[in-house]
Design an enzyme around this catalytic site. Structure first.
Site, PDB file in Angstrom:
ATOM      1  N   CYS A   2       5.428 -35.690 -47.431  1.00  0.00           N
ATOM      2  CA  CYS A   2       4.376 -35.449 -46.444  1.00  0.00           C
ATOM      3  C   CYS A   2       3.003 -35.741 -47.037  1.00  0.00           C
ATOM      4  CB  CYS A   2       4.446 -34.003 -45.949  1.00  0.00           C
ATOM      5  SG  CYS A   2       3.230 -33.613 -44.677  1.00  0.00           S
TER       6      CYS A   2
ATOM      7  N   CYS B  19       7.855 -26.541 -43.383  1.00  0.00           N
ATOM      8  CA  CYS B  19       7.301 -26.209 -42.067  1.00  0.00           C
ATOM      9  C   CYS B  19       8.269 -26.454 -40.914  1.00  0.00           C
ATOM     10  CB  CYS B  19       5.995 -26.964 -41.838  1.00  0.00           C
ATOM     11  SG  CYS B  19       6.128 -28.769 -41.794  1.00  0.00           S
TER      12      CYS B  19
END
Length: 381
Positions: free
Chosen positions: A120, A217
């Site tokens: 990410c 997440c």
């Protein structure tokens, strides 16, 4: 510090007043990035806050403690309103799925143990978001990561955070020199997370006592297998649990439910010795188990190397370094032997247990706090 012409450098390293220095702050809605934004705003910088919507709000709202969910976007906006700077929410859902989530699923199905937070940073925050910051004519982009950027003889260097307990170097090893020249990490020098929360209280931020996010997440409650099954329906096929000596010990309902080094929940009982997952054979649909000593590894093949040291990576036959093969352990002594510009063999001076393909191997200077880069562990043993 000042340039030769006498112009003083501001706290972000630019020879102009803060008011003329635009900085995009990547705001997750947590206390760290909120403090960065508030501090820079108070110092008079031209701050622009940006929060990424990385996946569907509806699924996220029910999950506390994960970044970039709906409540986090709301928290970031409140900080921006209080400190008086603009804040934007960018829909990166498709980018995030293509660059991070799909590879996460495919890696697990291939028997690896991926680290999506690194991807990410590498493929979304420090690539697409960084380009967005440039499009906004920002002089730099700041984040709430606990890591330090220092100016060296050959340009900016990446160094560990002052607080070893908060250091995030394992997740940022793939930051390129070009990205590093544009990035700033204002929290890296702080002695503790308590110091960050004290700053949040000083600025009167509503997130001062907000808990840290713990899970990946998009993985509720750390249940990787359930996420994989939703992303790749029917991909988890049953197979055999096999001892390293060849004995079939039982059945499993999908390799994705197991990780290298796992001991609990193997679904086999009545054995006199403790057994661990030592290998995942995706092709044969086998979970291979054995005694703990079979987990010990000294030679680690690494590829996709990002080199942050001085000089070309292949200029040396080998060098003594320190490495991390998981985020929770301190760097350990090793020998680094380059094979090509992007591949190497790392020999650990002391064997480590439970090393798995898909994890990162991060390189450190054994004589300083500098991060020398790293790569990805890529095959079984």
């Amino acid at each position: 510090m000042a340039l030769d012409n006498g112009t003083p450098l501001n706290s972000l390293g630019f020879a102009k007043p803060p008011s003329e220095t635009r900085v995009v702050v990547a705001m997750s809605g947590g206390v760290d990035s909120s403090v960065v934004a508030a501090q820079l705003a108070e110092e008079g910088y031209d701050v622009v806050g940006v929060t990424l919507q990385l996946y569907d709000h509806g699924a996220a709202l029910a999950k506390k403690g994960a970044c970039c969910a709906g409540i986090d976007i709301h928290d970031a906006r409140r900080v921006a309103e209080k400190m008086g700077f603009p804040h934007y929410v960018l829909d990166y859902e498709n980018i995030f799925k293509d660059a991070v989530i799909d590879e996460f699923a495919d890696s697990y199905l291939a028997g690896a143990t991926p680290v999506p937070c690194i991807r990410c940073n590498e493929r979304v925050k420090f690539k697409d978001l960084l380009e967005t910051a440039r499009d906004l004519d920002a002089d730099c982009m700041a984040t709430g990561h606990y890591i330090q950027r220092k100016d060296g003889e050959n340009g900016p260097e990446l160094h560990c955070a002052a607080d070893a307990n908060r250091d995030q170097s394992y997740f940022l090893f793939s930051t390129t020199p070009e990205q590093l020249s544009y990035l700033r990490f204002p929290l890296g020098h702080l002695p503790s997370k308590d110091a960050t929360r004290e700053l949040a209280a000083k600025y009167g931020l509503s997130v001062a006592d907000k808990p840290d996010s713990q899970d990946i997440c998009f993985v509720p409650n750390g249940n990787y297998a359930s996420v994989i099954e939703k992303l790749r329906p029917g991909a988890a096929e049953p197979g055999q649990i096999v001892h390293a000596d060849g004995r079939v010990l039982g059945e499993h309902n999908g390799v994705i439910h197991y990780t290298i080094g796992q001991r609990r929940g193997l679904g086999i009982g009545g054995l006199s010795e403790p057994l661990y997952v030592v290998k995942l054979d995706v092709d044969q649909k086998q979970v291979i188990v054995g005694p703990k000593e079979l987990l010990a590894t000294r030679k680690v093949p690494v590829r996709e190397i990002n080199w942050l040291g001085d000089g070309p990576f292949t200029d040396m036959a080998e060098r003594e370094i320190a490495v991390k093969v998981r985020s929770t352990r301190p760097p350990a002594p090793a020998i680094l032997r380059p094979i090509s510009d992007t591949e190497a063999e790392v020999e650990l001076l002391t064997a480590e247990e439970g090393i798995s393909p898909g994890q990162a191997c991060v390189f450190y200077d054994p004589d300083s706090t500098r991060i020398l880069g790293g790569g990805w562990i890529w095959r079984g043993y």
